[in-house]
Motif scaffolding. Structure first.
Motif, PDB file in Angstrom:
ATOM      1  N   HIS A   1       0.841  -1.198   0.000  1.00 32.49           N
ATOM      2  CA  HIS A   1       0.000   0.000   0.000  1.00 32.49           C
ATOM      3  C   HIS A   1       0.876   1.248   0.000  1.00 32.49           C
ATOM      4  O   HIS A   1       1.579   1.526   0.986  1.00 32.49           O
ATOM      5  CB  HIS A   1      -0.928   0.019   1.211  1.00 32.49           C
ATOM      6  N   PRO A   2       0.848   2.042  -1.086  1.00 39.55           N
ATOM      7  CA  PRO A   2       1.702   3.237  -1.156  1.00 39.55           C
ATOM      8  C   PRO A   2       1.481   4.207  -0.009  1.00 39.55           C
ATOM      9  O   PRO A   2       2.432   4.831   0.478  1.00 39.55           O
ATOM     10  CB  PRO A   2       1.311   3.869  -2.501  1.00 39.55           C
ATOM     11  N   VAL A   3       0.242   4.346   0.440  1.00 41.75           N
ATOM     12  CA  VAL A   3      -0.048   5.293   1.518  1.00 41.75           C
ATOM     13  C   VAL A   3       0.666   4.875   2.805  1.00 41.75           C
ATOM     14  O   VAL A   3       1.217   5.715   3.531  1.00 41.75           O
ATOM     15  CB  VAL A   3      -1.571   5.402   1.752  1.00 41.75           C
ATOM     16  N   VAL A   4       0.661   3.573   3.079  1.00 41.43           N
ATOM     17  CA  VAL A   4       1.348   3.073   4.275  1.00 41.43           C
ATOM     18  C   VAL A   4       2.843   3.337   4.168  1.00 41.43           C
ATOM     19  O   VAL A   4       3.473   3.839   5.103  1.00 41.43           O
ATOM     20  CB  VAL A   4       1.081   1.559   4.460  1.00 41.43           C
TER      21      VAL A   4
ATOM     22  N   GLU B   1      11.954   1.726  -0.445  1.00 41.17           N
ATOM     23  CA  GLU B   1      10.625   1.115  -0.425  1.00 41.17           C
ATOM     24  C   GLU B   1      10.563  -0.075  -1.376  1.00 41.17           C
ATOM     25  O   GLU B   1      11.287  -0.136  -2.371  1.00 41.17           O
ATOM     26  CB  GLU B   1       9.558   2.129  -0.840  1.00 41.17           C
ATOM     27  N   ALA B   2       9.664  -1.013  -1.043  1.00 38.69           N
ATOM     28  CA  ALA B   2       9.373  -2.143  -1.923  1.00 38.69           C
ATOM     29  C   ALA B   2       7.933  -2.554  -1.687  1.00 38.69           C
ATOM     30  O   ALA B   2       7.388  -2.363  -0.593  1.00 38.69           O
ATOM     31  CB  ALA B   2      10.312  -3.313  -1.650  1.00 38.69           C
TER      32      ALA B   2
ATOM     33  N   LEU C   1       1.739  -9.864   0.719  1.00 31.44           N
ATOM     34  CA  LEU C   1       2.279  -9.153  -0.428  1.00 31.44           C
ATOM     35  C   LEU C   1       1.759  -9.772  -1.720  1.00 31.44           C
ATOM     36  O   LEU C   1       1.382 -10.949  -1.735  1.00 31.44           O
ATOM     37  CB  LEU C   1       3.814  -9.188  -0.394  1.00 31.44           C
ATOM     38  N   PRO C   2       1.711  -9.009  -2.814  1.00 30.65           N
ATOM     39  CA  PRO C   2       1.065  -9.492  -4.044  1.00 30.65           C
ATOM     40  C   PRO C   2       1.650 -10.783  -4.604  1.00 30.65           C
ATOM     41  O   PRO C   2       0.929 -11.599  -5.178  1.00 30.65           O
ATOM     42  CB  PRO C   2       1.277  -8.333  -5.034  1.00 30.65           C
ATOM     43  N   ASP C   3       2.961 -10.975  -4.432  1.00 33.06           N
ATOM     44  CA  ASP C   3       3.595 -12.151  -5.028  1.00 33.06           C
ATOM     45  C   ASP C   3       4.038 -13.181  -4.012  1.00 33.06           C
ATOM     46  O   ASP C   3       4.818 -14.086  -4.324  1.00 33.06           O
ATOM     47  CB  ASP C   3       4.799 -11.727  -5.878  1.00 33.06           C
ATOM     48  N   GLY C   4       3.548 -13.073  -2.793  1.00 37.54           N
ATOM     49  CA  GLY C   4       3.931 -14.085  -1.811  1.00 37.54           C
ATOM     50  C   GLY C   4       3.836 -13.610  -0.378  1.00 37.54           C
ATOM     51  O   GLY C   4       3.108 -12.676  -0.045  1.00 37.54           O
ATOM     52  N   ASP C   5       4.622 -14.266   0.454  1.00 37.00           N
ATOM     53  CA  ASP C   5       4.539 -14.145   1.903  1.00 37.00           C
ATOM     54  C   ASP C   5       5.718 -13.333   2.432  1.00 37.00           C
ATOM     55  O   ASP C   5       6.877 -13.657   2.163  1.00 37.00           O
ATOM     56  CB  ASP C   5       4.572 -15.570   2.478  1.00 37.00           C
TER      57      ASP C   5
END
Length: 215
Positions: free
Chosen positions: A13-16, A35-36, A60-64
């Motif tokens: 989340h970019p805001v976070v 950032e990532a 996360l979108p691609d995993g844990d």
């Protein structure tokens, strides 16, 4: 005094990310912030940024994020990871600590408290948020009949002190229970950590629970 650290924020989340970054950039112990938003980005950024402290989300979108933590601490042994997530179940907490995380706090924690937790982790400490406290240790499985190495090298007193860690007791509480002063407990713990090959109270307690040492 804590030396200035390179921090990596991992969250989808970019805001976070931006909110936490803004707070960290005002901290005198922070040298730089990267950032990532995915596992793969996190691992690459940790290596390229030479991250010393990582704020890691789990989903996360691609995993844990827990697996990302494991990979980061393997590739960057000096990196200290704080899990910052919405999930408070004990299984995830235990997995994260086993993966090498130095702490676990929830996203609904006050932002200032999260920054303080990151500083504590950066300074070599361990942080468990109030909703994911030491009681998580009791959920870990494994109670073998005989203590395996290196636990068999511990003295009876060292085992009692280690059992205090499993209960989540402080040094002072352990000392009162065993009739020892706090400094003596600290000295015992130094020897226990050396025998077990661990650096933190949480790592020692997790390994003890797996070895069948009860609180």
């Amino acid at each position: 005094m804590l030396s200035r650290c390179r921090v990596l924020i991992v969250d989808d989340h970019p805001v976070v990310r931006r909110g936490l970054r803004a707070m960290l950039e005002d901290e005198d112990w922070v040298e730089s912030v990267a950032e990532a938003s995915t596992v793969e980005q996190a691992v690459r950024a940790a290596v390229s940024h030479k991250a010393q402290v990582v704020a890691m989300d789990i989903n996360l979108p691609d995993g844990d994020g827990i697996e990302a933590t494991r990979r980061i601490v393997t590739l960057c042994p000096g990196a200290k990871v704080l899990i910052v997530t919405l999930y408070d179940d004990k299984d995830r907490v235990a997995r994260a600590l086993r993966a090498g995380a130095r702490g676990y706090v929830l996203k609904d924690t006050e932002p200032d408290t999260i920054v303080d937790a990151l500083r504590t982790v950066a300074d070599g400490g361990v942080v468990l948020g109030p909703k994911v406290g030491p009681e998580v240790l009791t959920t870990l499985q494994g109670t073998p009949a005989q203590l395996p190495p290196p636990f068999d090298k511990l003295t009876p007193q060292e085992r009692k002190i280690l059992a205090g860690l499993v209960r989540g007791a402080t040094n002072a509480e352990i000392g009162r229970r065993l009739g020892l002063n706090e400094k003596t407990v600290r000295n015992y713990l130094t020897g226990v950590f050396e025998k077990l090959g661990v650096d933190t109270r949480v790592q020692a307690a997790l390994r003890a629970r797996d070895a069948g040492i009860e609180g």
